[in-house]
Write a protein that holds these residues in place. Structure first.
Motif, PDB file in Angstrom:
ATOM      1  N   VAL A  84     -45.506 -18.712  17.916  1.00 54.85           N
ATOM      2  CA  VAL A  84     -46.648 -19.291  18.632  1.00 54.85           C
ATOM      3  C   VAL A  84     -47.961 -18.795  18.019  1.00 54.85           C
ATOM      4  CG1 VAL A  84     -47.892 -19.247  20.829  1.00 54.85           C
ATOM      5  CG2 VAL A  84     -45.461 -19.741  20.790  1.00 54.85           C
ATOM      6  N   VAL A  85     -47.988 -17.490  17.672  1.00 53.06           N
ATOM      7  CA  VAL A  85     -49.199 -16.958  17.031  1.00 53.06           C
ATOM      8  C   VAL A  85     -49.474 -17.698  15.728  1.00 53.06           C
ATOM      9  CG1 VAL A  85     -50.159 -14.938  15.887  1.00 53.06           C
ATOM     10  CG2 VAL A  85     -49.062 -14.685  18.096  1.00 53.06           C
ATOM     11  N   SER A  86     -48.424 -17.902  14.911  1.00 51.58           N
ATOM     12  CA  SER A  86     -48.676 -18.580  13.630  1.00 51.58           C
ATOM     13  C   SER A  86     -49.098 -20.030  13.849  1.00 51.58           C
ATOM     14  CB  SER A  86     -47.485 -18.506  12.684  1.00 51.58           C
ATOM     15  OG  SER A  86     -46.356 -18.019  13.299  1.00 51.58           O
ATOM     16  N   LEU A  87     -48.503 -20.702  14.835  1.00 54.27           N
ATOM     17  CA  LEU A  87     -48.911 -22.086  15.093  1.00 54.27           C
ATOM     18  C   LEU A  87     -50.360 -22.144  15.559  1.00 54.27           C
ATOM     19  CD1 LEU A  87     -45.693 -23.559  16.709  1.00 54.27           C
ATOM     20  CD2 LEU A  87     -46.545 -23.898  14.406  1.00 54.27           C
ATOM     21  N   ALA A  88     -50.772 -21.154  16.354  1.00 54.42           N
ATOM     22  CA  ALA A  88     -52.170 -21.110  16.793  1.00 54.42           C
ATOM     23  C   ALA A  88     -53.091 -20.936  15.589  1.00 54.42           C
ATOM     24  CB  ALA A  88     -52.375 -19.966  17.782  1.00 54.42           C
ATOM     25  N   LEU A  89     -52.674 -20.065  14.651  1.00 54.17           N
ATOM     26  CA  LEU A  89     -53.472 -19.860  13.438  1.00 54.17           C
ATOM     27  C   LEU A  89     -53.585 -21.154  12.639  1.00 54.17           C
ATOM     28  CD1 LEU A  89     -52.232 -16.402  12.154  1.00 54.17           C
ATOM     29  CD2 LEU A  89     -54.490 -16.963  12.972  1.00 54.17           C
ATOM     30  N   ILE A  90     -52.458 -21.894  12.541  1.00 51.69           N
ATOM     31  CA  ILE A  90     -52.464 -23.145  11.778  1.00 51.69           C
ATOM     32  C   ILE A  90     -53.449 -24.124  12.386  1.00 51.69           C
ATOM     33  CG2 ILE A  90     -51.114 -25.164  11.108  1.00 51.69           C
ATOM     34  CD1 ILE A  90     -48.656 -23.314  11.108  1.00 51.69           C
ATOM     35  N   SER A  91     -53.382 -24.301  13.716  1.00 50.72           N
ATOM     36  CA  SER A  91     -54.245 -25.309  14.341  1.00 50.72           C
ATOM     37  C   SER A  91     -55.702 -24.904  14.208  1.00 50.72           C
ATOM     38  CB  SER A  91     -53.870 -25.490  15.800  1.00 50.72           C
ATOM     39  OG  SER A  91     -54.144 -24.315  16.499  1.00 50.72           O
ATOM     40  N   LYS A  92     -55.963 -23.598  14.240  1.00 49.65           N
ATOM     41  CA  LYS A  92     -57.337 -23.129  14.085  1.00 49.65           C
ATOM     42  C   LYS A  92     -57.845 -23.414  12.680  1.00 49.65           C
ATOM     43  CE  LYS A  92     -60.120 -19.174  15.320  1.00 49.65           C
ATOM     44  NZ  LYS A  92     -60.140 -17.728  15.425  1.00 49.65           N
ATOM     45  N   ASN A  93     -56.956 -23.253  11.702  1.00 50.88           N
ATOM     46  CA  ASN A  93     -57.345 -23.477  10.322  1.00 50.88           C
ATOM     47  C   ASN A  93     -57.591 -24.947  10.036  1.00 50.88           C
ATOM     48  OD1 ASN A  93     -57.679 -22.311   7.675  1.00 50.88           O
ATOM     49  ND2 ASN A  93     -55.903 -23.505   7.097  1.00 50.88           N
ATOM     50  N   ARG A  94     -56.831 -25.815  10.705  1.00 55.02           N
ATOM     51  CA  ARG A  94     -56.908 -27.244  10.417  1.00 55.02           C
ATOM     52  C   ARG A  94     -58.196 -27.887  10.890  1.00 55.02           C
ATOM     53  NH1 ARG A  94     -51.787 -29.427   8.796  1.00 55.02           N
ATOM     54  NH2 ARG A  94     -51.473 -28.016   7.084  1.00 55.02           N
ATOM     55  N   ASN A  95     -58.734 -27.435  12.036  1.00 54.61           N
ATOM     56  CA  ASN A  95     -59.874 -28.178  12.547  1.00 54.61           C
ATOM     57  C   ASN A  95     -61.212 -27.677  12.005  1.00 54.61           C
ATOM     58  OD1 ASN A  95     -60.416 -25.897  14.018  1.00 54.61           O
ATOM     59  ND2 ASN A  95     -59.602 -26.691  15.923  1.00 54.61           N
ATOM     60  N   MET A  96     -61.167 -26.739  11.059  1.00 53.21           N
ATOM     61  CA  MET A  96     -62.346 -26.391  10.270  1.00 53.21           C
ATOM     62  C   MET A  96     -63.454 -25.742  11.090  1.00 53.21           C
ATOM     63  SD  MET A  96     -63.737 -29.072   7.530  1.00 53.21           S
ATOM     64  CE  MET A  96     -65.458 -28.786   7.325  1.00 53.21           C
ATOM     65  N   GLN A  97     -63.203 -25.434  12.336  1.00 55.91           N
ATOM     66  CA  GLN A  97     -64.251 -24.839  13.157  1.00 55.91           C
ATOM     67  C   GLN A  97     -63.983 -23.351  13.331  1.00 55.91           C
ATOM     68  OE1 GLN A  97     -66.920 -26.591  14.211  1.00 55.91           O
ATOM     69  NE2 GLN A  97     -66.029 -28.289  13.075  1.00 55.91           N
ATOM     70  N   GLY A  98     -65.043 -22.628  13.649  1.00 59.27           N
ATOM     71  CA  GLY A  98     -64.868 -21.214  13.942  1.00 59.27           C
ATOM     72  C   GLY A  98     -64.665 -20.375  12.701  1.00 59.27           C
ATOM     73  N   VAL A  99     -64.819 -19.085  12.864  1.00 65.74           N
ATOM     74  CA  VAL A  99     -64.669 -18.179  11.734  1.00 65.74           C
ATOM     75  C   VAL A  99     -63.254 -17.622  11.750  1.00 65.74           C
ATOM     76  CG1 VAL A  99     -65.606 -16.167  10.587  1.00 65.74           C
ATOM     77  CG2 VAL A  99     -67.099 -17.609  11.934  1.00 65.74           C
ATOM     78  N   ASP A 100     -62.556 -17.802  10.664  1.00 65.10           N
ATOM     79  CA  ASP A 100     -61.195 -17.299  10.559  1.00 65.10           C
ATOM     80  C   ASP A 100     -61.184 -15.905   9.986  1.00 65.10           C
ATOM     81  OD1 ASP A 100     -59.391 -19.037  11.546  1.00 65.10           O
ATOM     82  OD2 ASP A 100     -59.419 -20.315   9.784  1.00 65.10           O
ATOM     83  N   ILE A 101     -60.308 -15.065  10.504  1.00 62.57           N
ATOM     84  CA  ILE A 101     -60.085 -13.785   9.831  1.00 62.57           C
ATOM     85  C   ILE A 101     -59.091 -14.009   8.700  1.00 62.57           C
ATOM     86  CG2 ILE A 101     -59.514 -11.370  10.183  1.00 62.57           C
ATOM     87  CD1 ILE A 101     -59.684 -12.054  13.235  1.00 62.57           C
ATOM     88  N   VAL A 102     -58.089 -14.860   8.980  1.00 61.88           N
ATOM     89  CA  VAL A 102     -57.050 -15.121   8.002  1.00 61.88           C
ATOM     90  C   VAL A 102     -57.528 -16.211   7.054  1.00 61.88           C
ATOM     91  CG1 VAL A 102     -54.642 -15.677   7.714  1.00 61.88           C
ATOM     92  CG2 VAL A 102     -55.388 -14.547   9.768  1.00 61.88           C
ATOM     93  N   SER A 103     -58.468 -15.882   6.165  1.00 65.23           N
ATOM     94  CA  SER A 103     -58.885 -16.872   5.186  1.00 65.23           C
ATOM     95  C   SER A 103     -59.459 -16.150   3.990  1.00 65.23           C
ATOM     96  CB  SER A 103     -59.932 -17.807   5.761  1.00 65.23           C
ATOM     97  OG  SER A 103     -61.193 -17.216   5.658  1.00 65.23           O
ATOM     98  N   SER A 104     -59.623 -16.900   2.900  1.00 62.86           N
ATOM     99  CA  SER A 104     -60.064 -16.253   1.658  1.00 62.86           C
ATOM    100  C   SER A 104     -61.544 -15.930   1.685  1.00 62.86           C
ATOM    101  CB  SER A 104     -59.746 -17.149   0.485  1.00 62.86           C
ATOM    102  OG  SER A 104     -60.436 -18.355   0.610  1.00 62.86           O
ATOM    103  N   SER A 105     -62.266 -16.283   2.773  1.00 62.90           N
ATOM    104  CA  SER A 105     -63.675 -15.892   2.792  1.00 62.90           C
ATOM    105  C   SER A 105     -63.855 -14.525   3.435  1.00 62.90           C
ATOM    106  CB  SER A 105     -64.520 -16.942   3.504  1.00 62.90           C
ATOM    107  OG  SER A 105     -64.191 -17.000   4.857  1.00 62.90           O
ATOM    108  N   ASN A 106     -62.782 -13.877   3.889  1.00 70.14           N
ATOM    109  CA  ASN A 106     -62.984 -12.518   4.393  1.00 70.14           C
ATOM    110  C   ASN A 106     -63.139 -11.544   3.230  1.00 70.14           C
ATOM    111  OD1 ASN A 106     -60.650 -10.860   3.848  1.00 70.14           O
ATOM    112  ND2 ASN A 106     -59.526 -12.033   5.356  1.00 70.14           N
ATOM    113  N   SER A 107     -63.780 -10.429   3.508  1.00 72.84           N
ATOM    114  CA  SER A 107     -64.290  -9.625   2.395  1.00 72.84           C
ATOM    115  C   SER A 107     -63.192  -9.010   1.543  1.00 72.84           C
ATOM    116  CB  SER A 107     -65.213  -8.552   2.935  1.00 72.84           C
ATOM    117  OG  SER A 107     -64.555  -7.826   3.930  1.00 72.84           O
ATOM    118  N   VAL A 108     -62.061  -8.637   2.145  1.00 77.72           N
ATOM    119  CA  VAL A 108     -60.993  -8.001   1.366  1.00 77.72           C
ATOM    120  C   VAL A 108     -60.401  -8.991   0.377  1.00 77.72           C
ATOM    121  CG1 VAL A 108     -58.792  -6.816   1.489  1.00 77.72           C
ATOM    122  CG2 VAL A 108     -60.454  -6.501   3.304  1.00 77.72           C
TER     123      VAL A 108
END
Lengths: 297, 185
Positions: free
Chosen positions: A22-46
């Motif tokens: 469920v956590v991963s599906l929530a992450l997927i839907s968050k990534n798809r709609n292009m809104q909000g700041v993701d922690i799990v994305s290549s724009s994070n500093s690490v």
């Protein structure tokens, strides 16, 4: 209660499995709609830092290609400057004289040649950026990571172009990195043909990073192979940015419309430098549009 | 090297290989002959395949989720890798029980590999789990069954490269050192 605890202990693995899914599906839907700041994305500093280090190494292998692309772009820009300023036409045999307007209404003008008037301020500000990560093999959304972020003036929803044509739109911004949704995604581009046919829609078909499809061009519009397709000023892209050239015209018998297979002018496989377009009028345009969209009372 | 250090080291190494080398392959692959779609080869599921046999399921799930999320952050796929990895880890025990003659707790400090299982069972085990992983990954990514052929081409192409990595790993690291962890004896 005791039975409940026993039940949880018995199915603990299954429950953990379901929670994680469920956590991963929530992450997927968050990534798809292009809104909000993701922690799990290549724009994070690490992640951005890692990609930058990798790119610093690989950079040297690509210097030759990069030189070529910069040279062609320089040539294009020189031509554009020459057309605007009407000078620097040494290559032509005709000599052009700069146009100056004599402004007699200005009393304090000492210059007999007239005062140079600024007719319009530059609407767009271009922020150059280096591509540090790039993907073309995803089927829904492809992202590009660039090494410019909020501290360089990059904001969400800015357009990104290359020297050759369209690239994408900024999705997430961190302090020093930004993540761009490239046009190799299921996002529509408002586009037009050189003869003025506007209101067309260009979209990417998964499978090939070289082609996009301009959909539903009416049959009475004459389109030849090799025609250019440009962006309109209706969406977030600046007007007249090249999308690509028509590679194939598919006429559909049923709907009396044509689909144009367009070869992208930007080579996404070897993208090196891009420009983030800061539209100074963008906020104003958005505000006016939002106001008119409200129901009138 | 202790069993923990070895697996942490493997985790980091596989992430680095996946992210810094394999993700760049479709970019440099110049043409797509006859419409063959570009795809990224995956090596990181190998981490889940070769975790020790006696690993408890909850730890399998958590470590696979960590692996998936790490890859997701680098590849901008949201949580698709995490979802596929967790599913793969959940079914790992069932596949192993079906393939191995003894109970899993009777293999202390042993990883699934060709030494402990033999070639055919190990490759079957890898193929089943990798197929599951790739199928789930591409179904979530493409999110439509309208072009089944395209989906299957992508799954099969990725499965072939992943199996090649598994075979390569088995050939390179099939020394006795890797089969048993001596310092725990």
């Amino acid at each position: 209660m005791r039975n409940f605890l026993i039940l949880i202990r018995r199915f603990w693995n299954l429950i953990l499995f379901l929670i994680l899914e469920v956590v991963s599906l929530a992450l997927i839907s968050k990534n798809r709609n292009m809104q909000g700041v993701d922690i799990v994305s290549s724009s994070n500093s690490v992640v951005g830092y890692m990609y930058k280090k990798q790119n610093d190494v690989v950079y040297y292998f690509q210097l030759k290609q990069m030189n070529d692309s910069l040279l062609t772009e320089n040539a294009r820009l020189r031509n554009a400057i020459a057309q605007v300023s009407n000078i620097d036409q040494f290559r032509d045999s005709t000599v052009r004289i700069p146009i100056t307007v004599r402004d007699t209404s200005k009393k304090d003008s000492i210059n007999t040649q007239g005062v140079l008037k600024t007719i319009r301020y530059a609407q767009y500000n271009y922020i150059p950026a280096r591509v540090i990560n790039n993907s073309i093999s995803n089927d829904k959304i492809n992202f590009i990571t660039i090494n410019r972020g909020a501290s360089d003036g990059v904001q969400k929803d800015m357009a990104v172009v290359s020297g050759n044509g369209v690239v994408g739109r900024v999705a997430n911004v961190s302090a020093h990195y930004a993540r761009v949704v490239s046009v190799l995604s299921d996002r529509k581009i408002s586009s037009k043909l050189p003869d003025g046919t506007s209101n067309l829609i260009t979209i990417w078909n998964p499978g090939s990073p070289e082609y996009v499809v301009t959909e539903k061009v009416p049959v009475y519009i004459k389109v030849k192979k090799g025609d250019s397709v440009y962006t309109t000023g209706y969406s977030f892209f600046p007007e007249n940015v090249l999308i690509g050239t028509v590679a194939k015209v598919d006429t559909m018998k049923a709907s009396s419309a044509k689909n144009l297979k367009v070869r992208l002018s930007t080579n996404f496989r070897s993208l090196q430098y891009v420009y983030v377009v800061d539209d100074k009028m963008g906020a104003e345009k958005k505000q006016v549009e939002a106001e008119t969209a409200k129901p009138a009372h | 090297m202790s069993i923990y250090l070895r697996n942490i080291f493997r985790f980091v190494l596989l992430v680095l290989i996946q992210v810094l080398l394999l993700n760049k392959i479709p970019l440099r692959w110049w043409a797509n002959p006859s419409g063959f779609p570009p795809y990224t080869p995956f090596i990181y599921p190998l981490f889940i395949l070769v975790l020790p046999l006696s690993t408890p399921v909850w730890f399998l799930l958590i470590s696979s989720f960590t692996m998936g999320v790490t890859i997701d952050a680098f590849m901008d796929t949201g949580g698709i890798h995490a979802a596929a990895c967790v599913l793969m880890a959940f079914f790992r025990t069932n596949v192993l029980v079906a393939l191995l003659p003894k109970r899993l707790s009777e293999y202390p400090n042993t990883s699934p590999n060709i030494k402990s299982m033999g070639w055919t069972p190990f490759l079957t085990y890898s193929a089943v789990l990798l197929l599951l992983h790739h199928l789930v990954f591409y179904i979530i990514e493409i999110w439509s069954f309208s072009s089944m052929g395209y989906l299957l081409i992508k799954v099969l192409a990725t499965l072939v490269t992943s199996m090649a990595f598994v075979v390569l790993y088995s050939l390179l690291f099939s020394t006795s050192l890797n089969a048993t962890y001596y310092d725990n004896k």
